[in-house]
Design an enzyme around this catalytic site. Sequence first.
Site, PDB file in Angstrom:
ATOM      1  N   HIS A 231       0.889  -1.355  -0.442  1.00  0.00           N
ATOM      2  CA  HIS A 231       0.130   0.288   0.020  1.00  0.00           C
ATOM      3  C   HIS A 231       0.900   1.166   0.269  1.00  0.00           C
ATOM      4  CE1 HIS A 231      -3.402   2.580   0.844  1.00  0.00           C
ATOM      5  NE2 HIS A 231      -2.387   3.233   1.527  1.00  0.00           N
ATOM      6  N   GLU A 232       1.906   1.256   0.880  1.00  0.00           N
ATOM      7  CA  GLU A 232       2.707   2.687   0.767  1.00  0.00           C
ATOM      8  C   GLU A 232       3.835   2.799  -0.652  1.00  0.00           C
ATOM      9  OE1 GLU A 232       2.415   4.773   3.098  1.00  0.00           O
ATOM     10  OE2 GLU A 232       1.208   3.795   4.534  1.00  0.00           O
ATOM     11  N   CYS A 242      -8.006   4.824  -3.037  1.00  0.00           N
ATOM     12  CA  CYS A 242      -8.632   4.616  -3.764  1.00  0.00           C
ATOM     13  C   CYS A 242     -10.532   4.455  -3.446  1.00  0.00           C
ATOM     14  CB  CYS A 242      -8.918   2.699  -3.887  1.00  0.00           C
ATOM     15  SG  CYS A 242      -9.617   1.850  -5.165  1.00  0.00           S
ATOM     16  N   CYS A 247     -10.038  -2.044  -1.589  1.00  0.00           N
ATOM     17  CA  CYS A 247      -8.872  -1.963  -2.540  1.00  0.00           C
ATOM     18  C   CYS A 247      -7.896  -1.970  -1.949  1.00  0.00           C
ATOM     19  CB  CYS A 247      -9.338  -1.079  -3.294  1.00  0.00           C
ATOM     20  SG  CYS A 247      -7.303  -0.717  -5.124  1.00  0.00           S
ATOM     21  N   CYS A 266      -7.965  -2.935  -6.949  1.00  0.00           N
ATOM     22  CA  CYS A 266      -8.566  -3.078  -8.640  1.00  0.00           C
ATOM     23  C   CYS A 266      -8.319  -2.857  -9.798  1.00  0.00           C
ATOM     24  CB  CYS A 266     -10.078  -2.484  -7.316  1.00  0.00           C
ATOM     25  SG  CYS A 266      -8.930  -0.492  -7.881  1.00  0.00           S
ATOM     26  N   CYS A 269      -6.504   0.854  -9.602  1.00  0.00           N
ATOM     27  CA  CYS A 269      -5.032   1.176  -9.175  1.00  0.00           C
ATOM     28  C   CYS A 269      -4.387   0.201 -10.282  1.00  0.00           C
ATOM     29  CB  CYS A 269      -5.697   0.683  -8.137  1.00  0.00           C
ATOM     30  SG  CYS A 269      -6.394   1.699  -6.880  1.00  0.00           S
TER      31      CYS A 269
HETATM   32 ZN    ZN Z   1      -2.367   5.692   2.249  1.00  0.00          ZN
HETATM   33 ZN    ZN Z   2      -7.979   0.603  -6.092  1.00  0.00          ZN
END
Ligand code: ZN
Ligand code: ZN
Length: 314
Positions: A231-232, A242, A247, A266, A269
């Site tokens: 994520h980061e 998102c 997601c 998703c 992204c």
């Molecule tokens: Zn974040």
């Molecule tokens: Zn997404």
Amino acid sequence: MLKKCGLAAKVLISAAMAFAPPSQKTTHDAIGDLSGLPVLLQRAFAPDAGSFDPIPNPGPNDWLAVHDEPGQTFDEFKASRPNRPAPDRRIIYLQPLGDFVPERSPSIDKLREFAAAFFAMEVKALPPIPIQSSKFATRQNPLTGNPQILTSDVLKFLTTRLPADAFCILAITMEDLYPEPSWNFVFGQASLRDRVAVYSFVRYDPAFYGEPRMAGYEMLLLRRSCKVLAHETGHMFGLAHCTYFNCLMNGSNHLVESDRRPLHLCPVCLRKLQWSIGFDVLERYLELERVNRLTGFTDEADWLSRRIKTVQGE
Ligand SMILES: [Zn+2]
Ligand SMILES: [Zn+2]
């Protein structure tokens, strides 16, 4: 731009902003025009209802109840001119800070392997830096007394260590972090402009909160750590939170919410990341499926197997 993500340290005021899950038209518009793309990419970026769940309505303390986020369409992402890997800047470096003691830390090699499959890029782990020999400011948290490292010192240090062939350098640590004296703690912080970031995994270990480490907690800690890393690092590519589907890039305010997020992207992204890196979507899914299965993330591996069939047109 300095970015602090997952601001659980912030006092939450329940000013329940009205987030409404997006309409089908909104998500189609966010994915953008797929005509003209190869058929395999059209299948990969289609909002297939069997693969992608809609973003749920936020509960009172969830991210979207307290953060008014507009979302970021694929076209908006491109227009933001995000950092992209280039032939001479294409390696993601992991810089461990302090010890990663087995049994109470995720394996650096497993994190490295997951990130390499997720971004379809080379990921290198640098030798760990002992905290004691660093010049980072530290403190005892005024409320809990646990030791913490000042993130801005780490970010400054990383800018002097950025290898010439680095897309970005990410410090990872099992020490707790704080971004400035007035804050209780922070999960991580990044400077997208400088391509440096630091993330702590210590708050993903139940023992941090004085809770027992139940059977299987090592897998839970590894899964949470892989999730936060992906994520980061997604933010390092310029992906904003998102607001379209359930997601990996959804914002999260607390552990229950981040545990609910999937370990995959998703179509909106995925399209952003594919545009940035230029990977073969099918090859990436195949490698991710292999790594997820090997790691024991069976539900994700099964999801990827289904996606592979869909993208292949079976
Ligand atoms: Zn974040
Ligand atoms: Zn997404």
